[in-house]
Design a protein around this motif. Structure first.
Motif: not given
Ligand SMILES: Nc1ncnc2c1ncn2[C@@H]1O[C@H](COP(=O)(O)OP(=O)(O)O)[C@@H](O)[C@H]1O
Ligand SMILES: [Mg+2]
Length: 397
Positions: A155, A182, A184, A212-213, A348
């Motif tokens: 990330y 995340c 999801k 995820a992002y 997170v």
């Protein structure tokens, strides 16, 4: 070859822009749309193949700006060019915030417009030859923080360095890397991809990923040792061949098991990170793992030892650790229980939630060492335009 999508509601301007592109000599595929940006927003496939979006914003509205922002958020590689007859200071700021990288004045100045096209074509050619770096994280002993570091470093590189990153969870049990960063639900796991390997192509693979992002995808782990048995080296070979050109960084969370599949990942890694704690059991396990790496022929410079959850007041000196494991320690990451617990409990990334925590600072440094920040580059046309506008702004009374 660049894929261009031209959105203009005016047939006359569409024709003129099309003619300039056709005469540019740049290999391209051009699609034109007259129905505005909303249509692009709903057509995921069209967006996925577009390198350059040229938007004729002759009558630019707030909705257009929001749509541009949405589109550039969805596909970070997308270059947006906005055509406008009179860019005000406010409009340039809004456009920049919405992800617009080029602003072309109408009527179009041919040379600079073609120069922008060439820049996009250059970036596209670079991306086609992108050979992503492969990193592997290996646990010297369970609970070292391997999955946490692999996922959070992924990330960090994606968000701080704007690189495309894929995390592949190779853990045979408890493949939960995606849930660390995340909330999801993964649409599929690596075991599902391997079970349907004959269907493997870019779009099938994309459908199996947890996005995820914006720049960070995760291929979830099998999560079940029985299914993990069906992941074979030829499967991973095909997956690696596909992904290496699509991502700047591919990160394998290898976990603890050393088997043909994990050895394949390690063989193809540019950097291998064994993760351990500064405790006697970890040091013993680390020593054996590093000996194994030596016998597998991995050169010392490829293996970078990470000491995680280090407590400066601990009893074992780092120098003593280095002597026992027979390798230099590349980086020490602090024990940061509060920030890490908060991050893993909420799913997170820690640098998103606790940016200034000690562990986030260490992860940012690690990301920086792997993907150094680019030095200030040449000015884009948008910034030049913006600056010239800023110069003529009346100063506040
Ligand atoms: N630097 C750190 N500071 C505090 N806790 C950590 C740190 N790194 C990892 N942890 C904790 O250690 C636990 C084990 O981490 P994990 O990534 O699952 O280890 P592994 O994958 O090596 O088995 C996690 O619950 C995580 O909260
Ligand atoms: Mg793990």
């Amino acid at each position: 070859m660049i894929n261009i999508l031209l959105v203009s509601s005016d047939p006359g301007r569409t024709q003129q822009i099309t003619a300039i592109i056709a005469a540019s000599g740049i290999g391209h595929q051009l699609r034109t749309l007259a129905n505005g940006l909303q249509q692009v927003c709903t057509d995921k496939d069209a967006l996925q193949v577009t390198d350059l979006l040229i938007f004729d914003g002759y009558h630019l509205t707030g909705d257009d700006i929001s749509a541009l922002e949405k589109l550039s958020g969805r596909r970070r590689e997308l270059v947006c060019t906005l055509i406008t007859p009179s860019p005000s200071h406010e409009l340039l700021i809004q456009a920049m915030r919405a992800g617009v990288r080029n602003v072309a004045l109408w009527p179009i100045e041919r040379d600079s417009f073609v120069a922008d096209l060439k820049r996009v074509a250059g970036r596209r050619a670079e991306a086609d030859h992108r050979d992503g770096q492969v990193l592997s994280f290996v646990s010297c002993k369970g609970g070292s923080g391997t999955t946490f570091l692999a996922a959070n470093l992924g990330y960090a590189i994606a968000s701080l360095r704007d690189k495309r990153v894929l995390l592949v969870d190779l853990n045979q049990q408890f493949g939960g890397a995606a849930h660390l960063v995340c909330d999801k639900t993964p649409p599929a796991t690596i075991a599902d991809v391997c079970a349907q390997i004959d269907r493997l192509d870019a779009s099938f693979f994309d459908a199996c990923l947890t996005h995820a992002y914006p720049n960070f995808d995760v291929l979830a782990g099998a999560g079940d040792p029985v299914k993990a048995v069906d992941i074979k080296v030829p499967h991973l070979e095909r997956i690696v061949a596909l992904i290496r050109h699509q991502y700047d960084f591919v990160i394998f969370d290898v976990g603890q098991s050393v088997n043909p599949v994990s050895i394949f990942a390690l063989d193809h890694s540019d950097v291998i990170f064994p993760v351990l704690h500064s405790s006697v059991p970890h040091i013993g396990a680390g020593q054996r793992l590093l000996q194994l790496f030596q016998s597998l022929g991995y050169p010392g410079e490829r293996v970078r030892v990470l000491v995680n959850q280090h407590d400066k007041r601990g009893q074992i000196a780092l120098k003593t650790m280095e002597d026992v494991i027979g390798a230099k320690i590349s980086k020490v990451l602090p024990n940061d229980v509060r920030a890490v617990l908060d991050s893993v409990n909420q799913g997170v990334p820690v640098i998103k939630q606790h940016k200034n925590s000690p562990i986030s600072k260490s992860l940012s440094e690690l990301a920086e060492s792997l993907a150094p920040a680019p030095r200030a580059s040449g000015t884009t046309r948008l910034t030049k335009l913006f600056r010239s506008k800023a110069r003529v702004q009346p100063s506040p009374a």
